[in-house]
Design a protein around this motif. Sequence first.
Motif, PDB file in Angstrom:
ATOM      1  N   LYS A 292     -19.438 -18.654  -0.971  1.00  0.00           N
ATOM      2  CA  LYS A 292     -20.597 -17.693  -0.457  1.00  0.00           C
ATOM      3  C   LYS A 292     -21.633 -18.062   0.566  1.00  0.00           C
ATOM      4  N   THR A 293     -21.957 -19.439   0.375  1.00  0.00           N
ATOM      5  CA  THR A 293     -22.923 -19.830   1.349  1.00  0.00           C
ATOM      6  C   THR A 293     -22.099 -20.026   2.734  1.00  0.00           C
ATOM      7  N   VAL A 294     -21.040 -20.533   2.867  1.00  0.00           N
ATOM      8  CA  VAL A 294     -20.374 -20.812   3.981  1.00  0.00           C
ATOM      9  C   VAL A 294     -19.991 -19.374   4.679  1.00  0.00           C
ATOM     10  N   LEU A 295     -19.623 -18.578   3.985  1.00  0.00           N
ATOM     11  CA  LEU A 295     -19.147 -17.286   4.465  1.00  0.00           C
ATOM     12  C   LEU A 295     -20.532 -16.580   5.009  1.00  0.00           C
ATOM     13  N   SER A 296     -21.519 -16.727   4.199  1.00  0.00           N
ATOM     14  CA  SER A 296     -22.840 -16.080   4.581  1.00  0.00           C
ATOM     15  C   SER A 296     -23.309 -16.706   5.949  1.00  0.00           C
ATOM     16  N   ARG A 297     -23.281 -18.099   6.082  1.00  0.00           N
ATOM     17  CA  ARG A 297     -23.891 -18.502   7.401  1.00  0.00           C
ATOM     18  C   ARG A 297     -22.771 -18.056   8.578  1.00  0.00           C
ATOM     19  N   LEU A 298     -21.565 -18.112   8.277  1.00  0.00           N
ATOM     20  CA  LEU A 298     -20.683 -17.615   9.417  1.00  0.00           C
ATOM     21  C   LEU A 298     -21.114 -16.044   9.667  1.00  0.00           C
ATOM     22  N   MET A 299     -21.289 -15.221   8.951  1.00  0.00           N
ATOM     23  CA  MET A 299     -21.696 -13.985   9.275  1.00  0.00           C
ATOM     24  C   MET A 299     -23.055 -13.808   9.921  1.00  0.00           C
ATOM     25  N   ILE A 345     -22.790 -10.715  -5.055  1.00  0.00           N
ATOM     26  CA  ILE A 345     -23.828  -9.694  -4.513  1.00  0.00           C
ATOM     27  C   ILE A 345     -24.505 -10.680  -3.059  1.00  0.00           C
ATOM     28  N   THR A 346     -24.418 -12.176  -3.093  1.00  0.00           N
ATOM     29  CA  THR A 346     -25.127 -12.682  -2.114  1.00  0.00           C
ATOM     30  C   THR A 346     -24.124 -12.476  -0.728  1.00  0.00           C
ATOM     31  N   TRP A 387     -31.713 -14.316 -10.284  1.00  0.00           N
ATOM     32  CA  TRP A 387     -31.493 -14.511  -9.031  1.00  0.00           C
ATOM     33  C   TRP A 387     -30.338 -13.238  -8.419  1.00  0.00           C
ATOM     34  N   ALA A 388     -29.652 -13.091  -9.270  1.00  0.00           N
ATOM     35  CA  ALA A 388     -28.708 -11.960  -8.959  1.00  0.00           C
ATOM     36  C   ALA A 388     -29.520 -10.524  -8.588  1.00  0.00           C
ATOM     37  N   THR A 389     -30.554 -10.314  -9.391  1.00  0.00           N
ATOM     38  CA  THR A 389     -31.494  -9.070  -9.300  1.00  0.00           C
ATOM     39  C   THR A 389     -32.161  -9.382  -7.868  1.00  0.00           C
ATOM     40  N   LYS A 390     -32.626 -10.449  -7.537  1.00  0.00           N
ATOM     41  CA  LYS A 390     -33.236 -10.596  -6.228  1.00  0.00           C
ATOM     42  C   LYS A 390     -32.354 -10.396  -5.229  1.00  0.00           C
ATOM     43  N   GLN A 391     -31.130 -10.867  -5.464  1.00  0.00           N
ATOM     44  CA  GLN A 391     -30.167 -10.391  -4.155  1.00  0.00           C
ATOM     45  C   GLN A 391     -29.756  -9.013  -3.911  1.00  0.00           C
TER      46      GLN A 391
END
Length: 785
Positions: A292-299, A345-346, A387-391
Motif C-alpha cells: 500500500k505504501t509503494v502504491l501510494s507513493r506511485l500515485m 483505506i490508505t 489509524w484506520a479512522t484517521k485515514q
Amino acid sequence: MLLIGAEDEEKWLAEGIAGIQHNAFYLHRALDSNNLRDALKYSAQMLSELRTSKLSPQKYYELYMRAFDELRILEMFFKDESKHGVSVVDLYELVQHAGNILPRLYLLCTVGSVYIKSKEAPAKELLQDLVEMCHGVQHPIRGLFLRSYLAQISRDKLLDIGSDYEGDAETVMDAVEFILENFTEMNKLWVRMQLEGPGRVREKREKERSALQELVGKNLHVLSQIEGVDLEIYKETVLPRVLEQVVNCKDDLSQYYLMDCIIQVFPDEYHLQTLEMLLAAFPQVQPTVDIKTVLSRLMDRLSKYAASSADVLTEFLQVEAFTKLSNAIEKVIKMQVDMPAVGAITLYVSLLTFTLRVHPDRLDYVDQVLGACVKKLSSIPKLEDRWATKQLVALLSAPLEKYNDTVTALTLSNYPRVMDHLDNGTNKVMAMVIIESIMKNNTCISTADKVEVLFELIKGLIKDLDGATDELDEEDFKDEQNSVAKLIHMLYNNEPEEMLKIICIVWKHIMAGGPKRLPFTVPSLVFSALRLVRQMQGQEGDIVGEEVPATPKKIFQLLSQMIEALSAVPSPELALRLYLQCAKAANGCDLEYVAYEFFTQVFVLYEEEIANSKAQVTAIHLIIGALQRMNVFNVENRDTLTHKTTGYSARLLKKPDQCRAVYACSHLFWVDGQDGIRDGERVLLCLKRALRIANAAQQMASIARDSSGPLTLFVEILNKYLYYFEKGNKQITAAAIQHLIELINTEMQSDSATSDAFLASTLRYIQFQKQRGGVMGAKFESIKL
C-alpha cells in the motif's frame, strides 16, 4: 551468520583493520619503490582480510571501506605503466594468478578499470568478463560487497551515448545488460542473507539486510542515469527484467524496497507509459509486503507529474490511468486477504488524492473511489482502529479541501455511506470539519435536497447516535451546537417555497435531536424563518390544502410550533424573546391577530414559567420595548396589552425594579412618529406612580441606611420628565420639574449624601438647554437650578 557478541565482533573488526593497515604499510612502500611484485603481494594479503565471516554487515562495511581507500591508491599506481613497467594487458593476466579468489577478483576489477580506460580492449568485453568472474564469490555478504565494488568502479565506463567508451544507440544495450546482470546477482545474494544463521535472529538479520539495501538499489539508480535508456528500452528491457527479479525472488524486504526504488529513480513519464506493466506486478508480491505504501507513493508521484503541466493531462487520459490504478488496487486488496482496514483505506486515500489532482472535474471518479471504500468496509459496521479512522477522515476531508465547496461533496452519493463507518466520536469530528469548511468558504446551501444530505452527514451533532454512551463535556457540547446554529444561517434560497422546504427539513432534524439541543438551534432557525417572513411582507393568503405556497401566515404557524417546543424544554426566557421577535415580524406583515397571539404567549410564559425576580425584570423591559414599537393593534387590543404590562411592572419584587419598569411603561403612551399614541396624562400617571414607588424605596433605604440607590431613582425619573418636557408633553410642566429638582436636593441634604455625578450631569444638561436660546431655551428658562 553466527550469533556473536558485540565485544567479540569489535575485537574481530579491530583485528581485520589492523591486518589491512599492516599490509597497507608495506603496500605503500612497494608503491613508492615501484615494486609491482610486492605491491600485488601485499594488496592480496590486505584484501584477504575481507574473507572474514565473523562480522555483521555494518562492521564488514567498515572493513570494506578501509580496503576500498587503499584500492583507489593502487589503481592510480596501475594506471602509470612507467612506474611498474608492465602493460595493462599483461597486468590483467597477471592479477588472475592471485591465490585466493576474493583478493583475485578485487584486483581484477581494479586492473579492469584501468584496462577499460586504456581503450586497448572493448569495454563491453571487459565488463562482461568481470561480471561473469564475480560469480566465483557466492558468500552473500562478501559477494554483495564485491559486486558493489564492481558497480562503483564501472559507473564512469559504461557504454552510454556520448561517453568515451564506444557509446552510441546500439551499444547502450551492452551497458544495460551489464548493470541488469550485476543487479540480478546482487539481489540474489542479498536475498540469500535471510537464510544465514538461526531462525530466532530473523528480526536482527532483516535489520542488517535493510542497512545494505542501497548497495542493490544503486544499480537501478545508475540505469536511470544512462542517457541512452529511453522509454522504448525501459519498456522493452529494463522494467520487465527488474520486475521479473522482484516477483521471482519472493522476499518481502527485497520486493518492497525494489518496487519503491523503481518508482523513485525512474522518470514519471516512464511510469505513466508503462503503468499497466508496473501495476501488474503489485498483486504478485508476497502478502506480507507493505504494498500500500509503494502504491501510494506511485500515485503521489503521478499526481504531482500531472500537476506540472496542462499538456501532461492528455497523456493521463490516453493511458486511462485512473481505471488502471483503480483496478490494480482492487486486485491487491483481493489478493492480500489479510490486509487490515487501514491499509485498504490508505490506498483509497492515495487514489482519491490522485483523482482530485488529475481529474478534478470527474465527480463520478471521486464517488467511485468512495464507493469502493464502502464496499471494502461493508463487513465492518464501525471502525475501531485509531489509524484506520484517521485515514477515513483524510478520505472524507480530501474533497472538501480540493473543491472549497461543501455543496460538491453533497452531490457524492457515497459520501454519507463512508461517514457511517466512523465511530460516534469521529463522526462528530468529521461533522465539525464539514461545518467549518462551509463557514470558511462562506458556502450557501440553497436546495432542500442538499440540506437533507447535509444534515444526514452531520447527524452526529444533531442527535445521539445509536450506541453512544460516552458523557460529552459540557463545553464541547456547547461548541458543537453553536456550530450547528451557525450552519443554519448558511442555508438560504431566494425562492420562498424552496426556503420554506429548507426550514421544514431543518426543523424535522432538530426535533429528532431531543430537547437539550433546542435552546442552541431553535433561535437560529427562528431567525432564518423570520428573514423569510420579512422577505414576503405584504403577501396575503390563507392556508388551504397540503401543497400550499409559502405565506407569512403559514410560516408564523411553524414558528409558533418551534417556540412552543422550546418553551417546553423548559427554556421560558429564550422562548419569550423569540415570541417577541415573531410579534415584531407579524407587525411588519400587518397581521394583528397573529401579533396579539404571540404577545398572549409571552404573558402566559411570564406568569407561569418565569419565577426568578431578575429574569422577570429583564422580561418586563423586553416586553415594554417590543410593545412600544407595535403599530398594528387597534385601540382595544393595545390597551389590553399595555394594561397587562403596567400591571406586571408594578408587581415586581423589588421597589427599584418596580420604579424603573413603571417609568419605562410611560413610553407605551408616547411614541414618536405614531399618530394617536401621545397620551400625556397616562405618561404623567406612570411618572407619578414611579415617584411614589421611589419615595417608598427611599423610606426603606433610610431604615437600611443606604440612600444611594433611591436617590438615583429620583434622578432617573427627572430625566424622564425632561425627555417628555422636550417632546412637548403638556402634562409635564416646568413647575413639576422644578419641584422634582428641589425634592432631590432636599433628600440629598437630609441624608448628608455626597455629590451625585449623575445628578450633576443632568443639571448641566438643563443649564445647557437654558443657554442655547430659541424655543427650547425659552421652555427651560423658568427652571431654577
